[in-house]
Design a protein around this motif. Structure first.
Motif, PDB file in Angstrom:
ATOM      1  N   GLN A 178      -0.118  -2.939   5.642  1.00  0.00           N
ATOM      2  CA  GLN A 178      -1.130  -3.664   4.869  1.00  0.00           C
ATOM      3  C   GLN A 178      -1.019  -5.122   5.255  1.00  0.00           C
ATOM      4  OE1 GLN A 178      -3.070  -2.131   2.421  1.00  0.00           O
ATOM      5  NE2 GLN A 178      -2.142  -0.116   2.702  1.00  0.00           N
TER       6      GLN A 178
ATOM      7  N   GLN B 136      -2.539  -9.067   4.669  1.00  0.00           N
ATOM      8  CA  GLN B 136      -3.286  -9.943   3.757  1.00  0.00           C
ATOM      9  C   GLN B 136      -3.394 -11.319   4.404  1.00  0.00           C
ATOM     10  OE1 GLN B 136      -4.540  -9.095   0.586  1.00  0.00           O
ATOM     11  NE2 GLN B 136      -5.498 -11.115   0.539  1.00  0.00           N
TER      12      GLN B 136
ATOM     13  N   ALA C  41       0.267 -11.985   5.678  1.00  0.00           N
ATOM     14  CA  ALA C  41       1.425 -11.352   5.059  1.00  0.00           C
ATOM     15  C   ALA C  41       1.328  -9.837   5.220  1.00  0.00           C
ATOM     16  CB  ALA C  41       1.488 -11.713   3.584  1.00  0.00           C
TER      17      ALA C  41
ATOM     18  N   SER D  33       2.853  -5.922   4.526  1.00  0.00           N
ATOM     19  CA  SER D  33       3.633  -5.084   3.628  1.00  0.00           C
ATOM     20  C   SER D  33       3.545  -3.646   4.118  1.00  0.00           C
ATOM     21  CB  SER D  33       3.121  -5.193   2.190  1.00  0.00           C
ATOM     22  OG  SER D  33       1.773  -4.789   2.100  1.00  0.00           O
ATOM     23  N   GLY D  34       4.522  -2.878   3.759  1.00  0.00           N
ATOM     24  CA  GLY D  34       4.533  -1.472   4.148  1.00  0.00           C
ATOM     25  C   GLY D  34       5.382  -1.176   5.354  1.00  0.00           C
TER      26      GLY D  34
ATOM     27  N   SER E 132       7.979  -3.439   8.513  1.00  0.00           N
ATOM     28  CA  SER E 132       8.429  -4.703   9.091  1.00  0.00           C
ATOM     29  C   SER E 132       7.578  -5.041  10.305  1.00  0.00           C
ATOM     30  CB  SER E 132       9.895  -4.598   9.512  1.00  0.00           C
ATOM     31  OG  SER E 132      10.267  -5.700  10.315  1.00  0.00           O
TER      32      SER E 132
ATOM     33  N   LYS F  77      10.098 -13.404   6.206  1.00  0.00           N
ATOM     34  CA  LYS F  77       9.007 -13.373   5.225  1.00  0.00           C
ATOM     35  C   LYS F  77       7.981 -12.301   5.569  1.00  0.00           C
ATOM     36  CE  LYS F  77       9.376 -18.250   4.003  1.00  0.00           C
ATOM     37  NZ  LYS F  77       8.688 -19.558   3.894  1.00  0.00           N
ATOM     38  N   ASN F  78       8.200 -11.629   6.695  1.00  0.00           N
ATOM     39  CA  ASN F  78       7.264 -10.602   7.158  1.00  0.00           C
ATOM     40  C   ASN F  78       5.836 -11.131   7.209  1.00  0.00           C
ATOM     41  OD1 ASN F  78       7.523  -7.983   8.251  1.00  0.00           O
ATOM     42  ND2 ASN F  78       6.592  -7.054   6.432  1.00  0.00           N
ATOM     43  N   THR F  79       5.715 -12.324   7.730  1.00  0.00           N
ATOM     44  CA  THR F  79       4.434 -13.030   7.735  1.00  0.00           C
ATOM     45  C   THR F  79       4.197 -13.679   9.095  1.00  0.00           C
ATOM     46  OG1 THR F  79       4.600 -13.475   5.364  1.00  0.00           O
ATOM     47  CG2 THR F  79       3.106 -14.868   6.627  1.00  0.00           C
TER      48      THR F  79
END
Length: 124
Positions: A2, A4, A22, A24-25, A27, A75-77
């Protein structure tokens, strides 16, 4: 995955913005990250990317020297730092991610995971 995207907005010519993507789900490790944009009435185009294989970055000519792509795995961003913005940069900006994308990594067909887009408007 995901994604964002955020950070868009209205900025004057010559200004700067930092877009964030960002995840998620999963890395972002070993994922290629691409930023793409679509201006009104135009097709979506590549802007910048960072490969999943070796963190090699690549930029389209029109943004070289003005935009910087990076990622923070803690921050996985992912980020797109934009300087010297001009009205031609006005578009909806999308981030995309795909595991093991290798350089040159600017082909949007390589990406199956996309964020929702964030609007960047450059105007006085």
């Amino acid at each position: 995955v995901q994604l964002q995207a955020s950070g868009g907005g209205l900025v004057e010519p010559g200004g700067r913005l930092r877009l964030s993507c960002a995840a998620s789900g999963v890395s972002l490790l070993n994922h290629g990250i691409g930023w793409f944009r679509q201006a009104p009435g135009k097709e979506r185009e590549a802007v910048a990317c960072i490969s999943g294989a070796d963190d090699t970055t690549n930029y389209v000519r029109s943004v070289q020297g003005r935009f910087t792509i990076s990622r923070d795995l803690a921050k996985n961003t992912a980020y797109l730092e934009m300087f010297g913005l001009n009205p031609e940069d006005t578009a909806v900006y999308y981030c995309a991610a795909e595991k093991y994308v290798s350089p040159p990594c600017l082909d949007m067909d390589e990406y199956t995971n996309w964020g929702q887009g964030t609007q960047v408007t450059v105007s006085s």
